[in-house]
Design an enzyme around this catalytic site. Sequence first.
Site, PDB file in Angstrom:
ATOM      1  N   TYR A 159      49.184  24.870  28.462  1.00 48.47           N
ATOM      2  CA  TYR A 159      47.938  25.415  27.951  1.00 48.47           C
ATOM      3  C   TYR A 159      48.088  25.663  26.464  1.00 48.47           C
ATOM      4  O   TYR A 159      49.172  25.472  25.926  1.00 48.47           O
ATOM      5  CB  TYR A 159      47.610  26.748  28.660  1.00 48.47           C
ATOM      6  N   ARG A 216      58.448  22.814  36.417  1.00 48.87           N
ATOM      7  CA  ARG A 216      57.955  21.994  35.317  1.00 48.87           C
ATOM      8  C   ARG A 216      58.454  20.554  35.370  1.00 48.87           C
ATOM      9  O   ARG A 216      57.717  19.618  35.073  1.00 48.87           O
ATOM     10  CB  ARG A 216      58.417  22.642  34.003  1.00 48.87           C
ATOM     11  N   GLU A 233      46.332  19.954  24.899  1.00 51.61           N
ATOM     12  CA  GLU A 233      46.772  21.162  25.597  1.00 51.61           C
ATOM     13  C   GLU A 233      45.487  21.883  25.995  1.00 51.61           C
ATOM     14  O   GLU A 233      44.785  22.441  25.148  1.00 51.61           O
ATOM     15  CB  GLU A 233      47.643  22.043  24.690  1.00 51.61           C
ATOM     16  N   ARG A 247      53.815  22.168  36.978  1.00 58.86           N
ATOM     17  CA  ARG A 247      53.052  23.416  37.085  1.00 58.86           C
ATOM     18  C   ARG A 247      51.709  23.383  36.358  1.00 58.86           C
ATOM     19  O   ARG A 247      50.923  24.321  36.493  1.00 58.86           O
ATOM     20  CB  ARG A 247      53.883  24.562  36.536  1.00 58.86           C
ATOM     21  N   GLU A 248      51.436  22.318  35.626  1.00 58.33           N
ATOM     22  CA  GLU A 248      50.195  22.242  34.844  1.00 58.33           C
ATOM     23  C   GLU A 248      49.074  21.630  35.682  1.00 58.33           C
ATOM     24  O   GLU A 248      48.575  20.539  35.421  1.00 58.33           O
ATOM     25  CB  GLU A 248      50.454  21.455  33.552  1.00 58.33           C
ATOM     26  N   HIS A 298      47.779  18.031  29.090  1.00 58.74           N
ATOM     27  CA  HIS A 298      48.698  19.117  29.439  1.00 58.74           C
ATOM     28  C   HIS A 298      47.918  20.436  29.429  1.00 58.74           C
ATOM     29  O   HIS A 298      46.744  20.468  29.144  1.00 58.74           O
ATOM     30  CB  HIS A 298      49.824  19.224  28.399  1.00 58.74           C
ATOM     31  N   ASN A 323      58.547  14.866  29.570  1.00 57.44           N
ATOM     32  CA  ASN A 323      57.987  14.695  28.228  1.00 57.44           C
ATOM     33  C   ASN A 323      59.031  14.916  27.136  1.00 57.44           C
ATOM     34  O   ASN A 323      58.694  15.165  25.977  1.00 57.44           O
ATOM     35  CB  ASN A 323      56.798  15.633  28.008  1.00 57.44           C
ATOM     36  N   ARG A 324      60.301  14.815  27.513  1.00 59.05           N
ATOM     37  CA  ARG A 324      61.410  14.745  26.559  1.00 59.05           C
ATOM     38  C   ARG A 324      62.266  13.524  26.842  1.00 59.05           C
ATOM     39  O   ARG A 324      63.328  13.370  26.268  1.00 59.05           O
ATOM     40  CB  ARG A 324      62.282  16.020  26.638  1.00 59.05           C
ATOM     41  N   HIS A 369      53.853  17.414  33.864  1.00 60.84           N
ATOM     42  CA  HIS A 369      54.599  18.639  34.172  1.00 60.84           C
ATOM     43  C   HIS A 369      54.048  19.261  35.449  1.00 60.84           C
ATOM     44  O   HIS A 369      52.832  19.477  35.567  1.00 60.84           O
ATOM     45  CB  HIS A 369      54.506  19.648  33.019  1.00 60.84           C
TER      46      HIS A 369
END
Length: 419
Positions: free
Chosen positions: A308, A237, A380, A181-182, A306, A254-255, A179
Amino acid sequence: MKTSWILLNIVLVAAHRQVTYIGDQVLRISASSQKQLNLVKSLEQLQHLKLDFWKEPVRSSLPIDVRVPAKHVSTIKTILKSNNIAHSVMIENLQSLVDEERISTLISELRQNGTYSFNYRYYHLLKEIYKWMKNLADENPQLVRRMRIGRSSQGRAIHVLKFSTGHRRPAIWIDAGIHGREWIAPAVAIWMAKKITTDYGNDPSITTLLNKMDIFMVIMANPDGYVYSKTTDRMWRKTMSKRPGSRCFGVDPNRNFDANFGGNGSSRVPCSESYCGPHVHSEPEIKAIVNFIKKNGRFIVFLTLHNYSQRLMYPYGYTQETPENVEELDMLAHEATEALTSLYGTRYSYGSIVQLINESSGNSIDWSCKQGVKYSYAFELRDEGQYGFMLPRSQIVPTAEETWLAVKKIMEHACNRLP
């Protein structure tokens, strides 16, 4: 002083080209009943509010984090207050954190040579990360190999780092950056990759492990999304793929896996943050990972990073059913989180995805489990919401150090149970 003014001016110029979040707030909402939860869910459907849920409203026992655009902050707070829904401000002004990050990114662009001068306390640009990966392989030719396994929808390379002292042994998979933004996830993966090279030959545990197993690591699984998050929209994302006839772009990678694809916990709406894509493995980034793992076919550990929320999760996300080895997965998750906590006291919850965050279809660890990977986990990382996706760079190394202890525990467990 002169340098500070130069950096400030560069930041101000760059801001004109980027999505800004001046006055945007991140609220933590605590719904105490199903009625209150349903009301929050209804707000999610009002597209004109442009609410960005960092933690989705899934059950009343779990906190809800949502970024609210500045012009709607007062409205949302009024709605919550009038319905007696408890809430607090986690981030007062998101843009201030974005600006702080931007300055540190500019500083990190100073010339660096090799992996020893690389600053592991910064969120680096993609070009810096890719250069670092090449340097790591060049500095450790007997242990590390960099391989390109595919390209993103915008043509960027998807690289795997292979840590190996032999040929075609049982393998461990680690990925990060799925993702955009992570940012903490790839930063932690970079630190861990360097840790592997420095510990081999010095740490008996890692030395034994790499004499029996291979480790494959994808530090940047979604390079397009990461670049877009760096250059244009910090909260981006998804991937950057385009669909004919849709004004929205990108898919939640992740989907996009073949694990109850398109089911609960994902969306068929292209503009949704959890859009699963037009079909299974539609995203070249995911297709590259899937093809590589299937071709090699000897993975017994699959770990994905990932943020958070400070959770360690195992399958499944789309069903209440459990893997055959669920007791072992749960026991190992307990041991791994205890190891993590032992360093700085950071507390993690653990359990199946559906237990901890409700349904999630099309995710990577459900897919890997279905492929026969015995130990499949999703981390996470920090924190629990104080900064969310804006985790300060001062927490990069501590997060990496503690996460490494959990990752190492899982890898050792798998290694010790080889035939």
